[in-house]
Scaffold this motif. Structure first.
Motif, PDB file in Angstrom:
ATOM      1  N   ARG A 134       0.826  -1.220   0.000  1.00 51.26           N
ATOM      2  CA  ARG A 134       0.000   0.000   0.000  1.00 51.26           C
ATOM      3  C   ARG A 134       0.851   1.259   0.000  1.00 51.26           C
ATOM      4  O   ARG A 134       0.450   2.276  -0.562  1.00 51.26           O
ATOM      5  N   LYS A 139      -2.176   0.892  -5.979  1.00 54.04           N
ATOM      6  CA  LYS A 139      -3.018  -0.287  -6.130  1.00 54.04           C
ATOM      7  C   LYS A 139      -2.366  -1.459  -5.409  1.00 54.04           C
ATOM      8  O   LYS A 139      -1.208  -1.790  -5.654  1.00 54.04           O
ATOM      9  N   THR A 140      -3.128  -2.099  -4.532  1.00 54.85           N
ATOM     10  CA  THR A 140      -2.618  -3.238  -3.775  1.00 54.85           C
ATOM     11  C   THR A 140      -3.082  -4.525  -4.449  1.00 54.85           C
ATOM     12  O   THR A 140      -4.280  -4.794  -4.496  1.00 54.85           O
ATOM     13  N   ARG A 142      -3.886  -7.572  -3.938  1.00 60.12           N
ATOM     14  CA  ARG A 142      -4.192  -8.531  -2.874  1.00 60.12           C
ATOM     15  C   ARG A 142      -4.221  -9.994  -3.356  1.00 60.12           C
ATOM     16  O   ARG A 142      -3.647 -10.854  -2.684  1.00 60.12           O
TER      17      ARG A 142
END
Length: 154
Positions: A134, A139-140, A142
């Motif tokens: 982060r 943009k993470t 995930r």
């Protein structure tokens, strides 16, 4: 266990190398930084917001000035070059790859030097990587981080 030793062991685990390259190439993540975050969690080291920010600043500066240019040269040398023997091109490419790896190892050493001693039980590697990702980018990724956390040794 030192960060380098942990990273070498982790990178050899099934699917880790491929997942790391996907996070690097498709999501723009810094793999040494992610592995550092996972190591801190696995070894019970605490990272506060300042430590994550300092680590990301250091990694970004080193990546911009050393690792990314070396990677670009290595990748450019992957393609055949007219009027140059493949063996000569591959020899230079192997040397560039070794220097690129050394640059990443030096980043890992600098990140380890920023890290406090073990302070508690192991924590979630996924949470640690998400927190660093982060800070690294807006943009993470995930799903990719989840795949990586599942493949990393505890």
């Amino acid at each position: 266990m030192t960060l380098w030793d942990w990273v070498v062991r982790a990178y050899s685990a099934d699917g880790v190398a491929e997942t790391c390259l996907e996070l690097q190439d498709s999501a723009g993540q810094n793999v040494p930084l992610l592995l550092w975050a996972a190591w801190t969690a696995a070894t019970g080291r605490d990272l506060d917001a300042d430590a994550r920010a300092d680590a990301c600043d250091m990694a970004r500066a080193w990546d911009d000035s050393a690792v990314a240019p070396l990677r670009a040269v290595r990748r450019a040398l992957k393609a055949r070059i007219p009027d140059l023997e493949d063996a000569a091109r591959e020899a230079i490419r192997a040397q560039v790859k070794a220097v690129e790896l050394d640059a990443e190892r030096r980043l890992l050493a600098a990140l380890e030097a920023l890290t406090r001693a073990e302070s508690g039980p192991p924590r979630s590697m996924l949470d640690a990587m998400v927190a660093v990702a982060r800070v690294w980018s807006p943009k993470t990724p995930r799903p990719g981080l989840m795949r990586l956390a599942e493949r990393l040794p505890a």
